[in-house]
Each structure stands twice: as structure tokens, then as C-alpha cells.
Design an enzyme around this catalytic site. Structure first.
Site, PDB file in Angstrom:
ATOM      1  N   GLY A 143       0.820  -1.201   0.000  1.00 25.10           N
ATOM      2  CA  GLY A 143       0.000   0.000   0.000  1.00 25.10           C
ATOM      3  C   GLY A 143       0.853   1.249   0.000  1.00 25.10           C
ATOM      4  O   GLY A 143       2.080   1.187   0.154  1.00 25.10           O
ATOM      5  N   LYS A 159       1.116   0.181   7.599  1.00 22.86           N
ATOM      6  CA  LYS A 159       1.536  -1.219   7.418  1.00 22.86           C
ATOM      7  C   LYS A 159       2.368  -1.691   8.607  1.00 22.86           C
ATOM      8  O   LYS A 159       2.136  -2.787   9.148  1.00 22.86           O
ATOM      9  CB  LYS A 159       2.321  -1.350   6.106  1.00 22.86           C
ATOM     10  CG  LYS A 159       1.518  -0.965   4.875  1.00 22.86           C
ATOM     11  CD  LYS A 159       2.288  -1.176   3.597  1.00 22.86           C
ATOM     12  CE  LYS A 159       3.422  -0.191   3.439  1.00 22.86           C
ATOM     13  NZ  LYS A 159       2.972   1.206   3.292  1.00 22.86           N
ATOM     14  N   HIS A 210      -6.399  35.075 -12.390  1.00 21.82           N
ATOM     15  CA  HIS A 210      -6.119  33.665 -12.699  1.00 21.82           C
ATOM     16  C   HIS A 210      -6.822  32.753 -11.694  1.00 21.82           C
ATOM     17  O   HIS A 210      -7.529  31.811 -12.091  1.00 21.82           O
ATOM     18  CB  HIS A 210      -4.605  33.436 -12.664  1.00 21.82           C
ATOM     19  CG  HIS A 210      -4.196  32.046 -13.016  1.00 21.82           C
ATOM     20  ND1 HIS A 210      -3.713  31.698 -14.258  1.00 21.82           N
ATOM     21  CD2 HIS A 210      -4.189  30.891 -12.289  1.00 21.82           C
ATOM     22  CE1 HIS A 210      -3.442  30.406 -14.277  1.00 21.82           C
ATOM     23  NE2 HIS A 210      -3.720  29.887 -13.083  1.00 21.82           N
ATOM     24  N   GLU A 211      -6.642  33.020 -10.406  1.00 22.12           N
ATOM     25  CA  GLU A 211      -7.265  32.171  -9.390  1.00 22.12           C
ATOM     26  C   GLU A 211      -8.779  32.350  -9.365  1.00 22.12           C
ATOM     27  O   GLU A 211      -9.520  31.391  -9.092  1.00 22.12           O
ATOM     28  CB  GLU A 211      -6.667  32.475  -8.015  1.00 22.12           C
ATOM     29  CG  GLU A 211      -5.178  32.217  -7.891  1.00 22.12           C
ATOM     30  CD  GLU A 211      -4.784  30.793  -8.254  1.00 22.12           C
ATOM     31  OE1 GLU A 211      -5.619  29.881  -8.085  1.00 22.12           O
ATOM     32  OE2 GLU A 211      -3.654  30.594  -8.706  1.00 22.12           O
ATOM     33  N   HIS A 264     -10.233  29.973 -11.936  1.00 27.52           N
ATOM     34  CA  HIS A 264     -10.341  28.590 -11.440  1.00 27.52           C
ATOM     35  C   HIS A 264     -11.559  28.436 -10.537  1.00 27.52           C
ATOM     36  O   HIS A 264     -12.353  27.497 -10.679  1.00 27.52           O
ATOM     37  CB  HIS A 264      -9.083  28.221 -10.645  1.00 27.52           C
ATOM     38  CG  HIS A 264      -7.870  27.978 -11.485  1.00 27.52           C
ATOM     39  ND1 HIS A 264      -7.854  27.153 -12.579  1.00 27.52           N
ATOM     40  CD2 HIS A 264      -6.596  28.455 -11.366  1.00 27.52           C
ATOM     41  CE1 HIS A 264      -6.645  27.124 -13.104  1.00 27.52           C
ATOM     42  NE2 HIS A 264      -5.855  27.917 -12.383  1.00 27.52           N
TER      43      HIS A 264
END
Length: 654
Positions: A209, A215, A431-432, A435
Site C-alpha cells: 500500500g 503497514k 487567474h485564481e 479557477h
């Protein structure tokens, strides 16, 4: 557990260093005594010159061992001179003195042969060195010290049953994995139950994994639940520059485990020695392959009555040798995957124990915002939140610290000291905003969590979003949404700034990766329906794909390129259309970002629903500023209900 082992191992290590230091000093003394004396004959010549010279009236000479004492007169004064001569020149000197007395050059000479203490000292040093070596060898064998005299012995860290505090209840989530391993625990506790039925418990279990999914913790929990010794060793501990050492350590490890049976052997990062043999250019590594062969032999040597279970962990199960995974060796494979929403919440609750959380903290919301986080990531997140609270002189961890810590883990710290130009800030803001608006307008699975134009890492800003619910698959529509959101920044630059920048470089790479995977891996293209090209597994060995040819023609490759371009162009046109329609919201969000640098989810939603109108936000800010900045004579304004005066944040929020 680790502290106890460290203190136990430190004493033999220090004693070994002391032994080597004493041994070196003793050998140096012995060397000086045997070879450090001046064996030249110059000092004998001095004696001859004193006796034969007319300047010195030598009357009496006494020889004691290799020391010569001369009594002579010079300028009417009686003087004494002592010289040391080499042992091998003493006999020659005595003969010279006898002749000198006979010829009248000296009146008398005396030879005294004292006990030679230097020879005795050399004998004592030699005996002491030999005795020390013998005693040290016996001591290291009895104490189990892993020094130079036990170079081929196992370097496994042994944890006794009373030292292992980890149980299955300490491992949040992993319900199926714990159920799979519960059988191993039952076998270690009651082996006769299985042997009566002729059942053979798996000799080895591979835990595979992603890194940080627990683990090693599961392996410790198996030993802790069964109450058996736990031998822990890393795969890299077997391999040394000397051929045969790794195989010797494997034999020693399995021998120790069999003596302590029932026991658990855990080999972490087994791919360090268990890689596929003879792969790639140049073949394999002789020492590593010998170590792997010895592991295979030892596991084949287990009989049904050997109550030893070998567990191993790796995050690269695809590179393991097939002989290692066949039935009879590591014949059971347990995949430990990344935790889902409810498992993340359970993990957060475990790691939150002992940390003072504010009553407003909602761990479920943190779990929703941390899709893809492993148990180690979540532990690190809470630790970062505690550090942030301490640096801000708070007594509790508030939702702000947890949110900031989440972005700090994902993106790194914000660079508030970096002062971008106004032109750069404006470009980043649009730009942001592109988005964020595209995501809010079309996404059915995610919602905007934060938009910022503060530089973070190599990015000038970022738009963060979190899923409404966990999904284990992606539909064609969801992938197209991802492409449109990624192209929103470039589209906003083109529409509102009439120019484009290099800031969309990583966005474009992301778009191309998604479009390529849609066509070549998932068969989601309109032109190549239900067709895939090549395989989705990367060759991990250098030269492993040498000689392979492209599984499709050059004409098909050109058509695939055209299809990728068609998907991206179509998504780009859709993104521009959405931004044209939501132009007022983009302008309002960009203006707000230029004012405050950072907009969180609730405020973003307010800007979006108000069609970019910031009047209500500005009015609320003015009211708050008026309420808390103007001094008031009312005592109730100075009471507990009044918020404390704002103080600068010692650590920039991320």
C-alpha cells in the site's frame, strides 16, 4: 519501546568503542618499546670519543644495562655524563673498555647487568592485548552485541511481548485488513486448533500500500494482540558491501525467531532485497540476490509446527520477485489502502487524544478536506496545528489552526515576506478567480474551500477545493470538469487581461495528462470508444521496456493527438463561455483578493451568490471596525464579551 531498546544497545556499543581505544593505545606502546629506540651507533661513538679525547680525562666508567656513566675531569672540574647505548652494542663497548683500561686510558670500569624491565613490560602488554581480545569476544557473544565479531549476525530489533503496546484498537480504520490478520493472531495463540484440522496457516503475509497507511503499525498490532516476540528489521539492513553477509543475517534472523517461537518476523521495505531478479539492463545485484535466495530457502524450510509468521511491508509490490509471492512463501497479500472519509475521522480522533481542541472543531469537516491523506499525513496535520496554536500563544487548537495546518501540509508555508508587484498580484487574482468561478459553476462533486494570491511554494497562489463526498471512480463528465477548471486560469487571463502568462504551465500539463488518459487508458473518447492503447503500468527497471514497439500505428498516434487537442480546445471554449457569463463575479472576486489576499469558502459563496457585489461585505467590515476600534466609556464594552484587540500573527497562516 524504542527508548528501552536504544538504552540497552547503547552500553555494548560504548564498551566496544572503549575496547578498541584501549587496544590501539596498547599496540602503540608496544610498537614504541620494540621499535621506537634509536638503534644507530652514534651514541656508542660518543662514549668512544669521550674516552679517547684528550679534552676529557675519563677516570671511571660504569655500565648499567645499556646506560653508560662517565666520570671525567674538564678544566679542573669533576663532571659526570650519562649516555644510553643500544643493547646490541653493549658487548662491543665492554671489550672497548677492557682494552682502554689495559692501555691506561681509563682507571677503572664496572659492568652491572640490571633486570630488564622493558622486556617484562613488553611481555605484559602482549599478554594483556591477547587476554583483552579473548574476554571481549566472550562478552560480545554473551551480550549479543552486533559488533565486528558478529558481522554476519542478525540486526533485527527484538521487542518483547510486554514492550509492544500497540493493539488493533489503536489502528483506526482498516477493518478488513484487521479481520484478515486476526487469523494470524489466532494461530499464534492457538496453533493446535489449526494443526488438528490439518490446516496450514500462511507462512508469510505481504502488506502492500501507499506510504504512511499503517503497514508497520498493523504488523506491530498482530504481535501485540498475540503477545509474542516481534523481530523488526529493514530490508536494507541485510545488504552489505561484503558478499554473503546478507544471507548470513537471514539465517541468523530465522534461527533466532525459531528459538523464540511463537514469534513474528517483520521485514520493512522488503523490495530493497526482494526485487525481481535479472531485471533491466545489467542483470541483478549478486549480494542482494543471494540474500533473496536465502529468504526463499528459509521460508521453504518452515514446517507446519514452526509457529513463526513472516510479515513484510512494501509500497512497490509490482517489483517483487514472483518466487517471493508464490504459495508457500508470502502466499497472502493484504492491501492497505488510503483511508476513506469515516476512517480519516477515526484516525483524527486517535491522534487528537491529549490535544486540547476548541469546541468549534469539527473533525468530520477536517476529514472531508483531507481526501488522499494517509494516517501519517493526518498525524502530521494535527501536530502542525498544535505547533501553530503554540506559536500563536493559544491555549486551544481552533478550526483556524486546523485549516491552516491542512494547507501547510498540502502546499507548504505561505511566503508572506515575498512582495510581488501590483501587476503580478492582479494577474494572479484573475487567474485564481477563473479557477474558482469555473469550479463553482460546473462542479457537482467539489466545492471551493479557499482562494489565495499569497505565494506558496513555486506557485503565486492557489485555489483549494474539497469534495462533497468521497468517490472511488471518475466519470467522463467529472474528468471534463477537471480539465475546464484547470483551464479557467488561462481563460480568465485572456478575457480580463487580454494577455496570457506562463502561470498556467502546470495547469496545461494537468489537462493534457487527463485528456491523454481518457483516450489511451480509459476508452472515454468519442472517436476511440472502448479502445485503449498501450498499458498503464510504467516500467520500473532501466531497460525493462527495451525492444518493445508502439502497439499502434503512426496514423493512429496522429489521430490520438488530434483527439487530445479536440477535447482540450472544446473544454477551453466552454470555460471562456462560463467566464463571460460570470464576468461580474470574476471582477468582484478578483477585487476582493487584491484587498485581502485570501478568501475562504463562506465568503467566496457570498460573493458568488451576490453576483460579485462586495457592498454587504464592505459594510460589515466597516461596522466591525467602528465597533471595536473606537474607544467607549461604557464598562460593558470592556467586559468579557468584547473581543481582544487583534494581534499580529507570529506565523503566516497557510
Amino acid at each position: 519501546m524504542n527508548n528501552d531498546n536504544g538504552s540497552n544497545n547503547r552500553k555494548p556499543h560504548i564498551s566496544g568503542l572503549i575496547f578498541y581505544a584501549v587496544l590501539v593505545v596498547a599496540l602503540c606502546l608496544l610498537f614504541v618499546n620494540l621499535f621506537g629506540r634509536d638503534t644507530s651507533k652514534e651514541k656508542v661513538e660518543y662514549v668512544y670519543n669521550y674516552i679517547e679525547s684528550e679534552e676529557y680525562d675519563v677516570s671511571d666508567v660504569t655500565v648499567r644495562g645499556n646506560s653508560v656513566i662517565l666520570k671525567y675531569k674538564q678544566d679542573g672540574k669533576e663532571l659526570t655524563k650519562t649516555l644510553d647505548v643500544p643493547y646490541e652494542s653493549v658487548d662491543e663497548l665492554i671489550e672497548f673498555l677492557r682494552l682502554s683500561q689495559k692501555t691506561g686510558k681509563i682507571e677503572n670500569y664496572t659492568y652491572e647487568e640490571p633486570f630488564d624491565w622493558e622486556i617484562l613490560l613488553n611481555i605484559i602488554i602482549i599478554v594483556a592485548v591477547i587476554g583483552s581480545v579473548i574476554v571481549f569476544i566472550i562478552f560480545t557473544r554473551q551480550s549479543g552485541d552486533k559488533g565486528v565479531f558478529s558481522f554476519g549476525q542478525s540486526r533485527a530489533k527484538l521487542a518483547a511481548p510486554n514492550q509492544i503496546k500497540v493493539k488493533f484498537k489503536d489502528v483506526a480504520g482498516c477493518a478488513e485488513e484487521k479481520e484478515e490478520l486476526q487469523e494470524m493472531v489466532d494461530f499464534l495463540k492457538n496453533p493446535g486448533k489449526y494443526q488438528k484440522l490439518g490446516a496450514k496457516i500462511p507462512k508469510g503475509v505481504i502488506l502492500s500500500g501507499p506510504p504512511g497507511t499503517g503497514k508497520t503499525l498493523l504488523a506491530k498490532a498482530v504481535a501485540g494482540e498475540a503477545g509474542v516476540p516481534f523481530f523488526h528489521m529493514s530490508g536494507s539492513d541485510f545488504v552489505e558491501m561484503f558478499v554473503g553477509v546478507g544471507a548470513s543475517r537471514v539465517r541468523s534472523l530465522f534461527s533466532d525467531a525459531k528459538k523464540a517461537a511463537p514469534a513474528v518476523i517483520f521485514i520493512d521495505e522488503i523490495d530493497a532485497v526482494g526485487r525481481r531478479r535479472g531485471s533491466g539492463l545489467g542483470g541483478g545485484h549478486d549480494e542482494r540476490e543471494q540474500t533473496l535466495n536465502q529468504i526463499l530457502v528459509e521460508m521453504d524450510g518452515f514446517d507446519t509446527n514452526t509457529n513463526v509468521i513472516v510479515m513484510a511491508a512494501t509500497n512497490r509490490a509490482d517489483v517483487l520477485d514472483p518466487a517471493l509471492l508464490r504459495p508457500g512463501r508470502f502466499d497472502r497479500r493484504v492491501h492497505v489502502s488510503e483511508p476513506d472519509l469515516y476512517e480519516r475521522e477515526a484516525i483524527l480522533k486517535i491522534h487528537a487524544e491529549g490535544k486540547p481542541l476548541n469546541k468549534d472543531v469539527d473533525l468530520m469537516e477536517i476529514a472531508r478536506a483531507t481526501v488522499g491523506f494517509t494516517g501519517a499525513d493526518l498525524s502530521n496535520l494535527l501536530n502542525e496545528a498544535a505547533l501553530l496554536a503554540a506559536r500563536r500563544n493559544k491555549k486551544e487548537i481552533t478550526p483556524l489552526e486546523l485549516t491552516d495546518a491542512t494547507y501547510r501540509v498540502m502546499m507548504g508555508p505561505e511566503k508572506n515576506s515575498k512582495k510581488p508587484t501590483e501587476k503580478t498580484r492582479r494577474l494572479t487574482a484573475y487567474h485564481e478567480a477563473g479557477h474558482a468561478i469555473i469550479l463553482r459553476a460546473i462542479s457537482t462533486t467539489d466545492k471551493v474551500d479557499r482562494v489565495t494570491i499569497i505565494p506558496v511554494g513555486q506557485a503565486g497562489g492557489f485555489t483549494s477545493h474539497k469534495p462533497i463526498e468521497d468517490t472511488e471512480f471518475r466519470t467522463k463528465g467529472m474528468l471534463l470538469e477537471d480539465i475546464k477548471v484547470s483551464l479557467g486560469g488561462r481563460a480568465a487571463e485572456e478575457i480580463f487581461l487580454d494577455d496570457i502568462s506562463t502561470g498556467a504551465g502546470s495547469d496545461l500539463q494537468h489537462c493534457n495528462r487527463i485528456a491523454t488518459a481518457m483516450i489511451k487508458r480509459f476508452g472515454l473518447s468519442d472517436k476511440f470508444k472502448n479502445m485503449v492503447f498501450g498499458n498503464d503500468s510504467d516500467e520500473v527497471f532501466i531497460g525493462g521496456s527495451y525492444g518493445q514497439v508502439q502497439p499502434y500505428s503512426d496514423v493512429t498516434a496522429a489521430e490520438i493527438d488530434e483527439e487530445i487537442k479536440s477535447i482540450i480546445d472544446s473544454c477551453y471554449d466552454d470555460a471562456k463561455a462560463i467566464l463571460h457569463d460570470k464576468a461580474a463575479i470574476v471582477e468582484g472576486l478578483a477585487q476582493r483578493l487584491l484587498e485581502v489576499n485570501k478568501v475562504d469558502g463562506p465568503e467566496f459563496e457570498e460573493i458568488y451568490t451576490s453576483n460579485g457585489d462586495l457592498t454587504a461585505i464592505h459594510a460589515r467590515e466597516a461596522e466591525m471596525k467602528e465597533k471595536y476600534s473606537n474607544p467607549s466609556s461604557d464598562e460593558e464594552n470592556k467586559g468579557d464579551d468584547a473581543p481582544p484587540a487583534p494581534t499580529p500573527d507570529p506565523l503566516p497562516a497557510t
